[in-house]
Write a protein that holds these residues in place. Structure first.
Motif, PDB file in Angstrom:
ATOM      1  N   LYS A   5      55.215  -8.496  76.286  1.00 26.30           N
ATOM      2  CA  LYS A   5      55.014  -8.637  77.740  1.00 26.30           C
ATOM      3  C   LYS A   5      56.198  -9.364  78.366  1.00 26.30           C
ATOM      4  CE  LYS A   5      49.987  -8.677  77.832  1.00 26.30           C
ATOM      5  NZ  LYS A   5      48.780  -9.497  78.032  1.00 26.30           N
TER       6      LYS A   5
ATOM      7  N   GLN B 100      49.059  -0.853  71.803  1.00 28.98           N
ATOM      8  CA  GLN B 100      48.050  -0.003  72.434  1.00 28.98           C
ATOM      9  C   GLN B 100      46.819  -0.824  72.787  1.00 28.98           C
ATOM     10  OE1 GLN B 100      47.408   2.876  69.330  1.00 28.98           O
ATOM     11  NE2 GLN B 100      48.728   4.418  70.281  1.00 28.98           N
TER      12      GLN B 100
ATOM     13  N   ASP C 151      47.236  -2.488  75.956  1.00 33.31           N
ATOM     14  CA  ASP C 151      47.640  -1.609  77.055  1.00 33.31           C
ATOM     15  C   ASP C 151      49.115  -1.782  77.420  1.00 33.31           C
ATOM     16  OD1 ASP C 151      47.034   0.439  78.859  1.00 33.31           O
ATOM     17  OD2 ASP C 151      46.607  -0.970  80.475  1.00 33.31           O
TER      18      ASP C 151
ATOM     19  N   ASP D 228      53.590   2.673  77.564  1.00 31.96           N
ATOM     20  CA  ASP D 228      53.660   3.508  78.762  1.00 31.96           C
ATOM     21  C   ASP D 228      54.022   4.953  78.465  1.00 31.96           C
ATOM     22  OD1 ASP D 228      53.085   1.379  80.511  1.00 31.96           O
ATOM     23  OD2 ASP D 228      55.183   0.755  80.473  1.00 31.96           O
ATOM     24  N   GLN D 229      54.712   5.183  77.350  1.00 32.02           N
ATOM     25  CA  GLN D 229      55.174   6.542  77.065  1.00 32.02           C
ATOM     26  C   GLN D 229      55.309   6.732  75.562  1.00 32.02           C
ATOM     27  OE1 GLN D 229      59.386   7.966  77.814  1.00 32.02           O
ATOM     28  NE2 GLN D 229      58.317   9.018  79.494  1.00 32.02           N
TER      29      GLN D 229
ATOM     30  N   ASN E  35      43.952   9.386  79.321  1.00 26.93           N
ATOM     31  CA  ASN E  35      44.965   8.694  80.112  1.00 26.93           C
ATOM     32  C   ASN E  35      46.405   9.040  79.744  1.00 26.93           C
ATOM     33  OD1 ASN E  35      42.965   7.442  81.568  1.00 26.93           O
ATOM     34  ND2 ASN E  35      43.036   5.575  80.372  1.00 26.93           N
TER      35      ASN E  35
ATOM     36  N   ASP F 166      53.294  10.630  79.120  1.00 32.21           N
ATOM     37  CA  ASP F 166      53.303   9.439  79.955  1.00 32.21           C
ATOM     38  C   ASP F 166      51.876   8.981  80.182  1.00 32.21           C
ATOM     39  OD1 ASP F 166      56.070   9.166  80.352  1.00 32.21           O
ATOM     40  OD2 ASP F 166      56.033  10.675  81.925  1.00 32.21           O
ATOM     41  N   ARG F 167      51.709   7.694  80.232  1.00 31.05           N
ATOM     42  CA  ARG F 167      50.397   7.121  80.511  1.00 31.05           C
ATOM     43  C   ARG F 167      50.098   7.355  81.992  1.00 31.05           C
ATOM     44  NH1 ARG F 167      48.982   0.851  80.088  1.00 31.05           N
ATOM     45  NH2 ARG F 167      50.931   0.859  81.245  1.00 31.05           N
ATOM     46  N   VAL F 168      48.898   7.802  82.299  1.00 35.42           N
ATOM     47  CA  VAL F 168      48.441   8.017  83.658  1.00 35.42           C
ATOM     48  C   VAL F 168      47.652   6.774  84.074  1.00 35.42           C
ATOM     49  CG1 VAL F 168      47.024   9.448  85.157  1.00 35.42           C
ATOM     50  CG2 VAL F 168      48.316  10.499  83.299  1.00 35.42           C
ATOM     51  N   GLN F 169      48.050   6.195  85.187  1.00 34.38           N
ATOM     52  CA  GLN F 169      47.343   5.009  85.669  1.00 34.38           C
ATOM     53  C   GLN F 169      46.002   5.436  86.257  1.00 34.38           C
ATOM     54  OE1 GLN F 169      48.485   1.983  85.107  1.00 34.38           O
ATOM     55  NE2 GLN F 169      50.361   2.784  84.242  1.00 34.38           N
ATOM     56  N   PRO F 170      44.931   4.745  85.869  1.00 38.62           N
ATOM     57  CA  PRO F 170      43.590   5.109  86.384  1.00 38.62           C
ATOM     58  C   PRO F 170      43.482   4.839  87.883  1.00 38.62           C
ATOM     59  CG  PRO F 170      43.462   3.258  84.824  1.00 38.62           C
ATOM     60  CD  PRO F 170      44.892   3.655  84.936  1.00 38.62           C
TER      61      PRO F 170
END
Length: 159
Positions: A88, A109, A112, A115-116, A137, A155-159
């Motif tokens: 972080k 993971q 969270d 990101d990709q 996601n 790519d991670r999709v933001q909720p």
């Protein structure tokens, strides 16, 4: 038990910047587990091609419970403290790049922090093994043929 299969296709599919990291190799930091670090340090530390030079030059943070130091590969240092907390903090100033290191990816993971995903897939089936990518996601944002392999980008999709 499932490693080494990519090399049966020759050096081409696993040579150079196959993950299309580009500028991240110049400005980012690689976070890598001990086993991957040991493998990569043996493979890349003496190579002089452009990709290897960038990989050797970039900073590397090694996650290990057993190493006393990371002197075996230039610009490597042991990551001290909690992995998620340290990553972080690193993400605040640069891109974090992880290659291999399934246990590192799984830990990130869980917090969270992925990101990709950029995957190189070969036409190989092992019938069993560890699941790497979580379901949900994620959106497929790229697909490119690389000789006998395919690079997929999710790519991670933001909720």
């Amino acid at each position: 038990p499932f490693g080494g299969w990519a090399f049966r296709y020759g050096p081409g599919p696993v040579a150079g910047d196959k993950f299309d990291m580009g500028e991240i190799l110049d400005t980012g930091i690689m976070v890598v587990g001990r086993r991957t670090w040991e493998l990569f340090s043996g493979l890349f530390s003496t190579r002089t091609d452009d990709f290897s030079v960038k990989l050797n030059t970039m900073p590397k943070a090694v996650v290990s419970r057993t190493l006393d130091n990371a002197d075996g590969w230039t610009n490597s240092a042991l990551l001290k403290g909690d992995l998620a907390t340290e990553v972080k903090a690193l993400r605040e100033t640069r891109d974090v790049y992880i290659t291999g290191s399934t246990s590192v990816v799984e830990e990130l993971q869980a917090h969270d922090l992925v990101d990709q995903y950029r995957l190189i897939l070969f036409p190989t089936s092992v019938g069993q093994g560890q699941r790497l990518i979580p379901t949900g996601n994620l959106e497929l944002t790229g697909c490119e043929r690389l000789g006998p392999a395919v690079r997929l980008t999710y790519d991670r999709v933001q909720p």
